[in-house]
Design an enzyme around this catalytic site. Structure first.
Site, short mmCIF file in Angstrom:
data_model
loop_
_atom_site.label_atom_id
_atom_site.label_comp_id
_atom_site.label_asym_id
_atom_site.label_seq_id
_atom_site.Cartn_x
_atom_site.Cartn_y
_atom_site.Cartn_z
N ASP A 60 -80.14 -42.30 78.07
CA ASP A 60 -81.24 -41.43 78.54
C ASP A 60 -82.35 -42.21 79.23
O ASP A 60 -83.53 -41.84 79.15
CB ASP A 60 -81.81 -40.61 77.37
CG ASP A 60 -80.74 -39.80 76.67
OD1 ASP A 60 -79.80 -39.38 77.36
OD2 ASP A 60 -80.84 -39.60 75.45
N LYS B 235 -80.59 -42.48 84.23
CA LYS B 235 -79.49 -42.91 85.12
C LYS B 235 -79.18 -41.85 86.19
O LYS B 235 -79.02 -42.17 87.36
CB LYS B 235 -78.22 -43.20 84.29
CG LYS B 235 -78.40 -44.34 83.30
CD LYS B 235 -77.19 -44.51 82.40
CE LYS B 235 -76.98 -43.41 81.41
NZ LYS B 235 -78.01 -43.27 80.37
N GLY C 60 -75.59 -36.78 79.25
CA GLY C 60 -76.35 -35.70 79.87
C GLY C 60 -77.26 -36.33 80.89
O GLY C 60 -78.21 -37.01 80.53
N HIS C 61 -76.93 -36.19 82.16
CA HIS C 61 -77.68 -36.87 83.22
C HIS C 61 -78.47 -35.82 84.01
O HIS C 61 -77.90 -34.95 84.66
CB HIS C 61 -76.72 -37.64 84.13
CG HIS C 61 -76.05 -38.79 83.41
ND1 HIS C 61 -75.15 -39.62 84.01
CD2 HIS C 61 -76.17 -39.23 82.13
CE1 HIS C 61 -74.75 -40.54 83.13
NE2 HIS C 61 -75.34 -40.31 81.98
N GLN D 10 -74.27 -43.39 78.67
CA GLN D 10 -74.85 -43.96 77.45
C GLN D 10 -75.68 -45.20 77.83
O GLN D 10 -76.18 -45.25 78.93
CB GLN D 10 -73.78 -44.31 76.41
CG GLN D 10 -73.12 -43.10 75.77
CD GLN D 10 -72.09 -42.41 76.65
OE1 GLN D 10 -71.12 -43.02 77.08
NE2 GLN D 10 -72.29 -41.14 76.92
P1 GDP Z 1 -79.78 -40.23 81.67
O1 GDP Z 1 -78.89 -39.77 80.59
O2 GDP Z 1 -79.98 -41.71 81.68
O3 GDP Z 1 -79.40 -39.71 83.02
O4 GDP Z 1 -81.23 -39.62 81.33
P2 GDP Z 1 -81.54 -38.11 80.84
O5 GDP Z 1 -81.39 -37.19 81.98
O6 GDP Z 1 -80.78 -37.80 79.60
O7 GDP Z 1 -83.05 -38.25 80.36
C1 GDP Z 1 -84.04 -38.69 81.24
C2 GDP Z 1 -85.13 -37.60 81.30
O8 GDP Z 1 -86.30 -38.11 81.90
C3 GDP Z 1 -84.72 -36.42 82.16
O9 GDP Z 1 -85.34 -35.27 81.67
C4 GDP Z 1 -85.28 -36.79 83.54
O10 GDP Z 1 -85.56 -35.66 84.35
C5 GDP Z 1 -86.55 -37.47 83.16
N1 GDP Z 1 -86.99 -38.57 84.05
C6 GDP Z 1 -86.24 -39.45 84.74
N2 GDP Z 1 -87.03 -40.36 85.36
C7 GDP Z 1 -88.30 -40.04 85.03
C8 GDP Z 1 -89.56 -40.62 85.33
O11 GDP Z 1 -89.68 -41.64 85.98
N3 GDP Z 1 -90.68 -40.02 84.79
C9 GDP Z 1 -90.59 -38.89 84.02
N4 GDP Z 1 -91.71 -38.39 83.53
N5 GDP Z 1 -89.40 -38.32 83.72
C10 GDP Z 1 -88.28 -38.89 84.20
P1 IMO Z 2 -76.41 -40.54 78.39
O1 IMO Z 2 -75.31 -40.89 79.35
C1 IMO Z 2 -78.11 -40.92 74.41
C2 IMO Z 2 -75.33 -41.27 71.07
C3 IMO Z 2 -75.26 -40.10 70.09
C4 IMO Z 2 -74.88 -40.82 68.82
C5 IMO Z 2 -73.94 -41.90 69.32
C6 IMO Z 2 -72.47 -41.53 69.22
O2 IMO Z 2 -77.00 -39.20 78.61
O3 IMO Z 2 -77.43 -41.62 78.34
P2 IMO Z 2 -70.85 -39.84 70.48
O4 IMO Z 2 -71.03 -38.41 70.86
O5 IMO Z 2 -70.62 -40.75 71.64
O6 IMO Z 2 -69.84 -40.00 69.40
O7 IMO Z 2 -72.26 -40.27 69.81
O8 IMO Z 2 -74.27 -42.13 70.68
N1 IMO Z 2 -75.10 -40.90 72.48
C7 IMO Z 2 -76.07 -40.85 73.40
N2 IMO Z 2 -77.40 -41.02 73.28
N3 IMO Z 2 -77.57 -40.70 75.63
C8 IMO Z 2 -76.24 -40.53 75.77
O9 IMO Z 2 -75.65 -40.43 76.98
C9 IMO Z 2 -75.43 -40.57 74.62
N4 IMO Z 2 -74.10 -40.43 74.40
C10 IMO Z 2 -73.92 -40.65 73.09
O10 IMO Z 2 -76.51 -39.46 70.00
O11 IMO Z 2 -76.01 -41.46 68.27
MG MG Z 3 -78.89 -38.45 78.96
#
Ligand code: GDP
Ligand code: IMO
Ligand code: MG
Length: 427
Positions: free
Chosen positions: A13, A16, A40-41, A230
């Site tokens: 998170d 990415k 979840g991207h 991840q």
């Molecule tokens: P990922 O799994 O690495 O793609 O990240 P996620 O989408 O799960 O979580 C990142 C969250 O932060 C999302 O809600 C994005 O919309 C948000 N986000 C990404 N870059 C920024 C940033 O520079 N500033 C803020 N405030 N939010 C951001």
């Molecule tokens: P992105 O790509 C954050 C965490 C889960 C749990 C552990 C194992 O969005 O960054 P699993 O379902 O793989 O058996 O869970 O890894 N986890 C993540 N945490 N971002 C993710 O993906 C994750 N994918 C798995 O919360 O602790």
């Molecule tokens: Mg994510």
């Protein structure tokens, strides 16, 4: 040509999806190489917000081909839902997406087993996303898994049923009540039915030998970006085992997850959030339980993109970051979400730990007794989220960037200052 990589350097998170979408126009191909619907991207542009789980984040650039590589695991129902969701908004992934024939399948009964194992662990549960990740990779390694190429086998249904029976036998040993199980709020039988329908619907997407596709593309001068899922600290080998995911999230994973040689790796972009978050269980040295932690969660909207769970929040952990930079050979850092701390008087950063009465700079992923030693940096106390030009940023913000670069010894080449595609500053 070489394949550039983009990886999360913390516990996932890091942002990415946002950055891959931003970089996509510079690439011909975006390829996922590991993980599955546990990811979840999030991507935001033109007032719209999308969350992708299996589909690569280059899908919004119609010129970019998106490859789901052999190292990814696929739940056909979740993938089909994702495709339908995009189609409702006028984007058709069938136009620019390809799937490896070797990618393994997450069966409904893999999701059941994920629930069985988590339930059996009680207070020691991993906090899995319950998407069937662990059991599916287990079957892959046990050499009993099914792959997308099996869709086309005349006895596909029988194969699915045989694997399910095996899973049911395991569940019985745990006294698990299968009839009470809900998968995405559905009884398992209903999920299975929809899963089979999704398999049929997916057949319109081209299934390819993606290792040939990627290597041929490289040979013909195409630019490729591999999109990690991840984060490094959730890696099956180098994360805080057993509180990890079941794939290699580090740079090495791209070689086996796409079929490219180590010598073909180019730039390695490491994404780092300006603070740390973690969903699920496991050690987190800089975790905050006070108002600062709550402020990070509130300002950063730190709730899971896949499960909606509140994310644990803490200060930036430099020893952990250096560990991730070392494991991945990061050439460029990308800093996300510093804007979340716009109004913080002081920003803390962990520079080392105290462990058993001694100071250490070494990050040990599964160590629960390391006490973080923090250094305090003065905040910039202004809103940087609308800024486009690095030079125009407040001096204290630039000092903070220089501080991190100095500590980690890798340049920060992109700074993200908000969730929208436009809120991205390239240096
Ligand atoms: P990922 O799994 O690495 O793609 O990240 P996620 O989408 O799960 O979580 C990142 C969250 O932060 C999302 O809600 C994005 O919309 C948000 N986000 C990404 N870059 C920024 C940033 O520079 N500033 C803020 N405030 N939010 C951001
Ligand atoms: P992105 O790509 C954050 C965490 C889960 C749990 C552990 C194992 O969005 O960054 P699993 O379902 O793989 O058996 O869970 O890894 N986890 C993540 N945490 N971002 C993710 O993906 C994750 N994918 C798995 O919360 O602790
Ligand atoms: Mg994510």
């Amino acid at each position: 040509m070489k394949v550039d990589l983009l990886l999360g350097l913390q516990w996932g998170d890091e942002g990415k999806g946002k950055i891959v979408d931003f970089l996509a126009p510079k690439y011909d191909i975006i390829a996922r190489f590991q993980g599955g619907p546990n990811a979840g991207h999030t991507i935001e542009f033109d007032g719209q917000k999308f969350v992708l789980h299996i589909i690569p984040s280059g899908i919004f650039d119609p010129k970019t081909i998106n490859v789901i590589g052999n190292g990814v695991i696929i739940d056909p129902l979740i993938l089909m839902r994702e495709i339908s969701g995009l189609r409702e908004k006028g984007i058709d992934p069938a136009v620019n997406m390809l799937i490896s024939r070797k990618a393994h399948l997450i069966l409904p009964s893999h999701r059941m087993l994920d629930a069985v194992y988590e339930q059996s662990k009680g207070t020691k549960k991993i906090g899995s996303t319950l998407k069937g990740i662990g059991p599916t990779y287990t079957d892959k390694v046990a050499r009993i898994g099914l792959r997308t190429m099996d869709f086309f086998a005349p006895d596909f249904r029988e194969k699915v049923e045989a694997l399910k029976q095996r899973h049911l036998q395991i569940a019985q040993g745990f006294n698990f009540d299968v009839d009470a199980l809900l998968l995405d709020k559905m009884p398992m039988a209903e999920y299975e039915e929809k899963w089979m329908e999704a398999v049929e619907a997916l057949k319109e997407i081209p299934f390819i030998d993606s290792e040939y596709y990627i290597n041929d593309a490289l040979a013909s001068g195409k630019k490729i970006l591999a999109e990690g899922a991840q984060g490094t600290l959730l890696d099956i080998d180098f994360g805080s085992y057993p509180f990890v995911t079941s794939s290699n999230t580090v740079a090495a994973g791209v070689c086996s997850g796409l079929g490219i040689a180590p010598s073909k790796i180019g730039k390695v972009f490491g994404i780092v959030k300006a603070y740390c978050t973690r969903v699920g269980s496991g050690p987190f040295p800089t975790e905050l339980f006070d108002q600062d932690g709550q402020n990070l969660r509130d300002e950063g909207h730190e709730y899971g993109s896949t499960t909606g769970r509140p994310r644990r929040c803490g200060w930036l952990d430099l020893p952990a970051l250096k560990y991730s930079v070392m494991l991945n050979g990061v050439t460029d850092l990308i800093l996300t979400k510093p804007d979340v701390m716009n109004q913080f008087d002081q920003i803390n950063v962990c520079t080392h730990y105290s462990l058993n009465g001694e100071n250490t700079e070494k990050f040990i992923p599964d160590e629960v007794n390391a006490q973080p030693i923090l250094e305090s940096i003065e905040g910039w106390k202004s809103d940087v989220s609308g800024m486009k030009d690095f030079d125009a940023l407040p001096q204290k913000f630039k000092d903070y960037i220089a501080y991190i670069e100095g500590k980690v010894n890798v340049p920060i080449s992109i700074v993200s200052v908000g969730p929208d595609r436009e809120q991205t500053i390239k240096r």
